[in-house]
Design an enzyme around this catalytic site. Structure first.
Site, short mmCIF file in Angstrom:
data_model
loop_
_atom_site.label_atom_id
_atom_site.label_comp_id
_atom_site.label_asym_id
_atom_site.label_seq_id
_atom_site.Cartn_x
_atom_site.Cartn_y
_atom_site.Cartn_z
N LYS A 200 81.06 8.67 33.52
CA LYS A 200 82.12 9.68 33.44
C LYS A 200 81.83 10.59 32.26
O LYS A 200 81.69 10.14 31.12
CB LYS A 200 83.48 9.01 33.27
CG LYS A 200 84.61 10.00 33.09
CD LYS A 200 85.95 9.33 33.11
CE LYS A 200 87.06 10.35 32.89
NZ LYS A 200 88.38 9.74 32.95
N LYS A 254 81.42 10.93 37.89
CA LYS A 254 82.50 11.90 37.75
C LYS A 254 82.21 12.87 36.63
O LYS A 254 81.80 12.42 35.55
CB LYS A 254 83.79 11.14 37.45
CG LYS A 254 85.00 11.97 37.24
CD LYS A 254 86.14 11.11 36.83
CE LYS A 254 87.29 11.99 36.46
NZ LYS A 254 88.38 11.25 35.89
#
Ligand code: PBG
Length: 331
Positions: A200, A254
């Site tokens: 992330k 992400k």
């Protein structure tokens, strides 16, 4: 070969008709690939649109079943719940995350009752619950790793008890997957899965989400001491390797579209269920351009989702899930 016969190989032959194009298609997007992020809010009888995300709503629990019902009927396999916690319930330690009566737990119990066939993903991180907007607790001006783990494990078990099927830690603390797995198992939740936000990034594309859950306006500083530097690739592979070793069942990359290279490398290296999160800012960009008449919304949506499949993703968390499912069912 005579010059007149050239080219012998004509790549365009297989593109000549719709039926050949269908036959030779290498990747396909299906409703089975979609996870729908849903925002819940306190109060009654309220459905408010997120200003920067047209078509995305924050709904009160009494309206949640009606909100989810058409999407469940389309066969979307799972949804991911996010709370807009009332400001007066936020504190520095994110205490509300461990409350069995918090928004997520109440939403999970309701959804499990109404839509038992649907998977429920619960985001685990403290930012919707802290008054400073960070994903963990702060000690000496630093988001403290090990102190945060204790809060996250409590949050994860709390969600599992309420019926969440998949715990999705999005906090990027070190060691959280092992800690959460241990806590879940100790509480008897051996079938609850972990989908870790393994790679992330500290991204500019989360802006509209922070508006939706109300974690942005108060955020002090940035998240660069725990979320990844967009400059890095190898580091993402190390993150994924660690999360898998600690017991993650599925991993996530992400944001999505700016990080297709990471999805590809994770998929090739590990061959594990790899998910992409097409985040709020990606959704907002496509919607803004479409609303201006600059791109075709449906085509851009499907093309952006197919890109994840091409990169090797097993599925996509996307705010487009309802619209994409509707289109995919219609064709
Ligand atoms: C919370 C969390 C965030 C998102 C998902 N979980 C925001 C953040 O890390 O600041 C972003 C999702 C999106 O932008 O759609 N840790």
């Amino acid at each position: 070969m005579t010059a007149g016969r050239f080219p012998t190989t004509r790549m365009r032959r297989n593109r000549h008709d719709a039926w050949t194009r269908r036959l030779v298609a290498e990747h396909r997007l299906s409703v089975d690939d979609l996870i729908w992020p849903v925002f819940v809010i306190d109060g009654t009888d309220t459905v408010t649109e997120v200003a920067s995300m047209p078509g995305v709503y924050r709904v009160t629990l009494d309206r949640l079943a009606a909100h989810v019902s058409p999407v469940a009927a389309l066969g979307v396999p799972a949804l991911a719940l996010f709370p807009a916690t009332p400001t007066d319930l936020k504190d520095a330690e994110g205490t509300e995350s461990g409350n069995p009566e918090n928004l997520i737990c109440r939403a999970a119990r309701l959804l499990k009752r109404e839509f038992p066939q649907m998977g429920l993903v619960g985001d685990v991180a403290l930012d919707p619950y802290t008054d400073h907007g960070h994903d963990g607790v702060i000690r000496h001006d630093y988001v403290a790793n090990d102190e945060t783990l204790a809060v996250l494990t409590r949050q994860a078990v709390n969600q599992a008890e309420a019926g969440i099927d998949v715990i999705a830690p999005s906090d990027m603390m070190d060691g959280r997957v092992a800690a959460i797995r241990g806590a879940l198992d100790a509480a008897g939740h051996i079938h609850v899965r972990i989908m870790s936000y393994a790679a992330k990034y500290a991204s500019a594309f989360y802006g509209p989400f922070r508006e939706a859950v109300g974690s942005g306006s108060a955020l002090r500083g940035d998240k660069k001491t725990y979320q990844m530097d967009p400059a890095n690739t190898d580091e993402a592979l190390r993150e994924v390797a660690l999360d898998l070793a600690e017991g993650a069942d599925m991993v996530m990359v992400k944001p999505g579209m700016p990080y297709l290279d990471i999805i590809r490398r994770v998929h090739e290296r590990f061959g594990v269920p790899t998910f992409a999160y097409q985040v709020s800012g990606e959704y907002a960009m496509i919607m803004a351009a479409a609303r201006n008449g600059w791109i075709d919304q449906d085509r851009a949506m499907l093309e952006s989702l197919l890109a994840f499949k091409r990169a090797g993703a097993s599925g996509v968390l996307t705010y487009f899930a309802p619209a994409a499912a509707r289109l995919l069912r219609a064709t």
